[in-house]
Design a protein around this motif. Structure first.
Motif, PDB file in Angstrom:
ATOM      1  N   ASN A   1      35.602  36.255  55.145  1.00  0.00           N
ATOM      2  CA  ASN A   1      34.857  36.532  53.929  1.00  0.00           C
ATOM      3  C   ASN A   1      35.804  37.115  52.884  1.00  0.00           C
ATOM      4  O   ASN A   1      36.658  37.935  53.207  1.00  0.00           O
ATOM      5  CB  ASN A   1      33.729  37.527  54.222  1.00  0.00           C
ATOM      6  CG  ASN A   1      32.658  37.614  53.127  1.00  0.00           C
ATOM      7  OD1 ASN A   1      31.811  38.490  53.160  1.00  0.00           O
ATOM      8  ND2 ASN A   1      32.657  36.709  52.161  1.00  0.00           N
ATOM      9  N   ASP A   2      35.688  36.633  51.650  1.00  0.00           N
ATOM     10  CA  ASP A   2      36.422  37.234  50.529  1.00  0.00           C
ATOM     11  C   ASP A   2      35.614  37.050  49.253  1.00  0.00           C
ATOM     12  O   ASP A   2      35.684  36.035  48.606  1.00  0.00           O
ATOM     13  CB  ASP A   2      37.843  36.654  50.394  1.00  0.00           C
ATOM     14  CG  ASP A   2      37.875  35.141  50.262  1.00  0.00           C
ATOM     15  OD1 ASP A   2      38.193  34.628  49.163  1.00  0.00           O
ATOM     16  OD2 ASP A   2      37.601  34.457  51.258  1.00  0.00           O
ATOM     17  N   PRO A   3      34.809  38.060  48.883  1.00  0.00           N
ATOM     18  CA  PRO A   3      34.027  37.999  47.649  1.00  0.00           C
ATOM     19  C   PRO A   3      34.919  38.046  46.415  1.00  0.00           C
ATOM     20  O   PRO A   3      35.853  38.851  46.336  1.00  0.00           O
ATOM     21  CB  PRO A   3      33.141  39.256  47.724  1.00  0.00           C
ATOM     22  CG  PRO A   3      33.184  39.683  49.158  1.00  0.00           C
ATOM     23  CD  PRO A   3      34.528  39.278  49.658  1.00  0.00           C
ATOM     24  N   HIS A   4      34.637  37.203  45.447  1.00  0.00           N
ATOM     25  CA  HIS A   4      35.440  37.106  44.225  1.00  0.00           C
ATOM     26  C   HIS A   4      34.743  37.877  43.115  1.00  0.00           C
ATOM     27  O   HIS A   4      33.714  37.457  42.598  1.00  0.00           O
ATOM     28  CB  HIS A   4      35.626  35.638  43.831  1.00  0.00           C
ATOM     29  CG  HIS A   4      36.146  34.799  44.945  1.00  0.00           C
ATOM     30  ND1 HIS A   4      35.929  33.439  45.032  1.00  0.00           N
ATOM     31  CD2 HIS A   4      36.863  35.143  46.043  1.00  0.00           C
ATOM     32  CE1 HIS A   4      36.499  32.967  46.134  1.00  0.00           C
ATOM     33  NE2 HIS A   4      37.057  33.987  46.760  1.00  0.00           N
ATOM     34  N   LEU A   5      35.321  39.014  42.774  1.00  0.00           N
ATOM     35  CA  LEU A   5      34.709  39.916  41.807  1.00  0.00           C
ATOM     36  C   LEU A   5      35.758  40.402  40.818  1.00  0.00           C
ATOM     37  O   LEU A   5      36.941  40.091  40.940  1.00  0.00           O
ATOM     38  CB  LEU A   5      34.072  41.103  42.541  1.00  0.00           C
ATOM     39  CG  LEU A   5      33.066  40.744  43.646  1.00  0.00           C
ATOM     40  CD1 LEU A   5      32.663  41.988  44.422  1.00  0.00           C
ATOM     41  CD2 LEU A   5      31.838  40.055  43.076  1.00  0.00           C
ATOM     42  N   ALA A   6      35.325  41.168  39.841  1.00  0.00           N
ATOM     43  CA  ALA A   6      36.240  41.670  38.822  1.00  0.00           C
ATOM     44  C   ALA A   6      37.255  42.625  39.442  1.00  0.00           C
ATOM     45  O   ALA A   6      36.894  43.465  40.266  1.00  0.00           O
ATOM     46  CB  ALA A   6      35.460  42.397  37.732  1.00  0.00           C
ATOM     47  N   PRO A   7      38.534  42.510  39.059  1.00  0.00           N
ATOM     48  CA  PRO A   7      39.515  43.489  39.543  1.00  0.00           C
ATOM     49  C   PRO A   7      39.258  44.848  38.919  1.00  0.00           C
ATOM     50  O   PRO A   7      39.109  44.961  37.701  1.00  0.00           O
ATOM     51  CB  PRO A   7      40.852  42.890  39.078  1.00  0.00           C
ATOM     52  CG  PRO A   7      40.507  42.024  37.913  1.00  0.00           C
ATOM     53  CD  PRO A   7      39.130  41.504  38.174  1.00  0.00           C
TER      54      PRO A   7
END
Length: 970
Positions: free
Chosen positions: A384-390
């Motif tokens: 799993n790797d959620p793509h969100l704002a840094p």
């Protein structure tokens, strides 16, 4: 009308504000530059105690907090309440500033901390009333056990705050003290619940697309808009669920049933009372989405009351005819003419902090699970790797919550990722199961036009009074502001929050049957997250689930935000569940554009029952991939989840990688799962590069750049010059073919071009009168963003050399284009000179990473504070590989530039059953304290694609422990 009371302003106030900034800068310079007391002692004063003993009020026994070399805490206790009390204490130690800012965001109180610059944001958030909904959730919906856990967590936070001043909690409070006298207040259970509303807002689905499609009508035809939102390519990019359907006997979704676009049972969760036209057959209790009553010959009638929400009518014989009482007014007609008003709403939304990341077709997450029959471990592997704002600190917080002995009084042995400010674990594993999340992207919002008459609005043939409440916004350093919030049965009137939006509908063309325009139409928002729910219950229930049955039961409560849940357990089972509160709309209303709120036929008819939502359990193919693609193929499922899916570029790439590994009996290892997360392949390069290489380029400098693409394997490594050039070409293709033809409300700020006047008739010939228009949207939200929707748009026209989209007007330096190859050559030329300006003339020195950089910024003072403070709080840059809609999704917006806008915010690979061989990484570190050793100690490893060992068992945690803090009862 809503009242907005503004405080007095004057020159004295302006001088005072400037003086405050000057004093703050001088103080920071003195502290940092000369090692003064403020610069050193204040920073260190807020560092947490991680060894020794601390007395904690309310504990029933001792609690151990073991931290490894990265400062990641594992908590050991003998009761649930001690466990969550300690979790609150520890998270406050590391991240309270972040927690405090979040609760002020969710409650619309940012102005209390940061002053008048946040008033507009606060007014919009008060209108949505996230905190009020969370309060009602806590009061009326959540279980007694959940509330007990929330109270224990809040008590732990408050035990940490007790006796500490702001500067003792975090260095940001010390900086803030130069501008106001703000002091942190006690944490409440509702503060934790409200954070789920912020999650739901950022993951709310297609609301921005709904606005954008309406805005596009000022310059594009309906046909052109449809071409920019193509159908999902089911034949090429597989949906998540490929097996099963609604069982005709039970009426429930069954992974073994044959798929069907019909729901034979016709039952649902709403009621149907809106009369409508049509022929009815049968006497079953299932009713129509647009239910009606009819009379005629035969033995059956179509009925509109009861529990039905589908378009089925049950069983029986006979026919009946009905008459329509509804206003004949379509959603597309309602949307026409709203460009300026919707543009204002879009601008307001643009200013609301996107804590999880900017919206866009490329943003999302990856999660997949592989059955043990295809792994080297003989047990499932889950990634799993959620793509969100840094963000700095990272949105995620790693930790373990362990009962020394799992029992009825101490039920948890779970580890993974959570949010600072929330008890429990959101993503991770316990001793029996593992799970991951990606955003489902369900369409859970609709905008409604409301016909307003004084203090009421029209619904059907009746005037209904607004629900009204008063809100007072306190402002640091200034007078309070008062606002009035109005709501209809659909939801809050969001148009009241912008002066332009008060004019909604003044120019909207309507049919003769539409209500009189009067003072204009208002715009209200209906959104599932504004109804109290049980999502917080689901967090605790998932954390202690032992099998797929318990997992699904818990998922039923995860109503908002709607997520794709992947699952694996120690017995070798894998699964998937699509949960969420997803509306059923009336027949003919797809939610893609604003709807006439006065017409009852556009109302929501209910929600898709949980037992009818798609799921899979041990599918024949042996793996499940979720990466924001379509959940299930349209036509094989009777309900509409959304029509605005991601387009499946990442999901299909992951599927292809898995298939290639297991072909001919191959097995997938933990290393393989990690490598897949780092795949940098560009799917648009696979499509577009062959056409670019065929262009006969005459300019030697451009030809030099074109040669970079020869032999390039289409992977976007940080040191790749070819990747830099290709992505620059792609950006310029989008700008020339599409971006310059979009209305200013969608284009990036600073993007100024000469265009024909907007008249709603679409693009016109170059020789007509032109005006100067500048983009109005922030670079991270502008279009065309270059995500996989645009991959599909371009794919559909690539073979059509003379398609109208390839036309672009002449400029001082470039000739007009009429064909594909002309536009591609111009894009290649423009890209060459763009990169010459950015990276230098020598193409051998170019690299993608120099363009594509990640800056980690503190989300408050690190973005809007003085430069010296930014230097203290921010870190970077990092040169990254990956890219838009790649599996290694370091996203960027092609309309705005190459800066990294969203990232794999964490990565994990779970070795199910052999838990201590699992791996994980966070974007930054465990600590939110600037200059802590754990502020960004994971960032370099993250940027290189490395993962940390993930200790879970008691023995493994002890071996990894570097600091132990014992919490004892007072």
């Amino acid at each position: 009308m809503p009242a907005n009371t503004a405080p007095p302003s004057g020159k004295k106030k302006g001088r005072r504000a400037r003086l405050i900034v000057i004093v703050l800068v001088l103080a920071l310079v003195a502290g940092v530059g000369y090692g003064a007391y403020w610069g050193v002692s204040t920073v260190r004063a807020s560092f947490p105690q991680t060894t020794g003993t601390v007395k904690l009020q309310g504990l029933s026994g001792s609690v151990e907090v073991r931290r490894d070399g990265n400062g990641i805490p594992q908590i050991y206790a003998d009761s649930d309440q001690d466990l969550f009390r300690a979790q609150g204490f520890v998270q406050a130690q590391d991240r309270f500033w972040e927690m405090d800012v979040r609760r002020h965001l969710t409650s619309g109180r940012l102005s209390e901390m940061f002053g008048k610059g946040q008033v507009k944001t606060d007014t919009f958030l008060r209108t949505l009333d996230w905190h009020g909904v969370a309060q009602r959730e806590y009061d009326t919906k959540l279980s007694a056990e959940t509330k007990k856990n929330l109270r224990a967590y809040a008590d732990g936070v408050n035990s940490y705050l007790k006796g500490r001043s702001g500067k003792d909690i975090s260095v940001e409070y010390a900086a803030l003290s130069f501008t106001n006298n703000y002091q942190p207040e006690k944490w409440t259970p509702v503060d934790s619940v409200a954070w789920l509303k912020a999650m739901a807002w950022d993951l709310r689905g297609n609301m921005q697309s709904e606005i954008d499609r309406s805005l596009m009508t000022s310059r594009l035809s309906d046909k052109q808009i449809d071409e920019l939102y193509p159908k999902y390519p089911y034949s090429r990019n597989k949906p998540i669920v490929t097996e099963g359907g609604i069982d005709p006997v039970t009426g429930k979704y069954d992974p073994k049933a044959e798929p069907s676009g019909d729901d034979p049972t016709g039952d649902g969760t709403g009621t149907g009372t809106d009369p409508g036209a049509g022929d009815g057959t049968g006497t079953g209790t299932g009713t129509g989405i647009d239910p009606g009553t009819g009379t005629g010959t035969g033995t059956g009638t179509e009925t509109g009351a009861g529990t039905g929400t589908t378009d089925q009518t049950g069983t029986g014989t006979g026919t009946g005819t009905g008459t329509a009482d509804n206003v004949s007014y379509t959603a597309s007609e309602a949307a026409e003419g709203l460009q300026s008003q919707l543009g204002a709403l879009s601008g307001t939304l643009d200013e609301i902090p996107a804590l999880l990341g900017p919206s866009g077709s490329g943003i999302g997450s990856n999660s997949w699970v592989v059955s043990g029959r295809y792994t080297t471990t003989d047990k499932p592997l889950l990634a799993n790797d959620p793509h969100l704002a840094p963000q700095l600190p990272s949105l995620w917080y790693q930790m373990g919550l362990h009962c020394r002995s799992v029992s009825a009084s101490c039920q948890y042995d779970v580890a993974g990722y959570t949010f600072a400010g929330m008890p429990g674990v959101i993503i991770g594993h316990n001793q029996d199961i593992a799970w991951g999340f990606t955003n489902l992207g369900a369409d859970v919002t609709d905008l409604f036009l409301e016909k307003v008459s004084g203090d009421s609005y029209l619904y059907g043939d009746k005037e209904k009074p607004f629900k009204v409440r008063e809100e007072t916004i306190k402002v640091a350093g200034g007078a309070s502001r008062k606002i009035t919030v109005r709501s209809t049965d659909h939801g809050p009137v969001v148009s009241d929050r912008d002066s332009e939006l008060k004019k909604v509908g003044e120019k909207a063309p309507v049919g003769n049957v539409a209500p009189d325009r009067g003072d204009g139409y208002a715009v209200s928002l209906q959104w599932t997250a504004l109804e109290p729910g049980n999502s917080m219950d689901a967090v605790f229930e998932i954390d202690k689930s032992k099998n797929f049955t318990e997992f699904r039961k818990a998922a039923e409560h995860f109503e908002v935000p709607s997520q794709n849940l992947v699952y694996a357990d120690t017995k070798g089972n894998i699964g998937y569940q699509a949960p969420g509160k997803i509306p059923v709309r009336s027949r003919g209303f797809d939610g893609r554009t604003p709807a006439p709120g006065w017409d009852p036929k556009y109302k929501w008819e209910g929600y898709i029952p949980f037992e009818k939502l798609p799921y899979e359990y041990n599918p024949k193919r042996g793996y499940i991939v979720t990466a924001n693609q379509a959940v299930i193929e349209a036509g094989k499922y009777p309900y509409t989840l959304t029509e605005d899916w991601g387009y499946g570029a990442r999901s299909q790439r992951i599927t292809d990688l898995i298939d290639s590994k297991i072909k001919d009996g191959g097995k997938i290892s933990t290393d393989d799962m990690q490598s897949m997360q780092l795949d940098n392949s560009s799917q648009i390069a696979n499509q577009l590069k062959p056409y670019l290489l065929k262009i006969n380029v005459s300019d030697p400098a451009v030809r030099e750049a074109q040669k970079l693409l020869e032999g390039w394997d289409n992977t976007q490594e940080a040191d790749s010059g070819a990747a830099a050039y290709f992505n620059a070409v792609w950006r310029n293709v989008l700008k020339l073919a599409f971006g310059n033809k979009l209305p200013k409300e969608l284009r990036a700020q600073g993007d100024c071009i000469n265009v024909p006047p907007a008249n709603g008739s679409g693009p016109v010939d170059d020789d007509q009168r032109v005006v100067r228009e500048c983009g109005q949207r922030s670079p991270g939200q502008a279009e065309p963003d270059g995500g996989d929707r645009w991959f599909e748009v371009v794919r559909n026209i690539l073979k059509d050399e003379d398609n109208e989209w390839w036309s672009s007007p002449a400029t001082r330096k470039s000739s007009a284009t009429k064909t594909r190859d002309q536009l591609l050559e111009r894009a290649m030329t423009d890209a060459r000179w763009e990169l010459t300006a950015k990276l230098g003339k020598d193409v051998s020195s170019w690299s993608w990473g120099r363009l594509h950089q990640l800056q980690l910024k503190n989300q408050t003072l690190g973005t809007s504070g003085p430069g010296v403070l930014k230097q203290m709080l921010n870190r970077g840059p990092w040169n990254l590989g990956g890219g838009e809609a790649a599996v290694n999704a370091t996203g960027w917006n092609a309309a705005g530039g190459y800066e990294v806008l969203w990232v794999p915010s964490m990565r994990m690979v779970v070795n199910v059953g052999d838990w201590d061989k699992s791996r994980w990484i966070n974007l930054t570190g465990a600590s939110g304290h600037a200059y802590s050793a754990h502020y960004t100690d994971q960032a370099d490893k993250w940027s290189r694609g490395e993962l940390l060992d993930w200790s879970y068992s008691s023995d493994a945690v002890k071996r990894a422990t570097q600091d132990t803090l014992t919490l004892t009862k007072e």
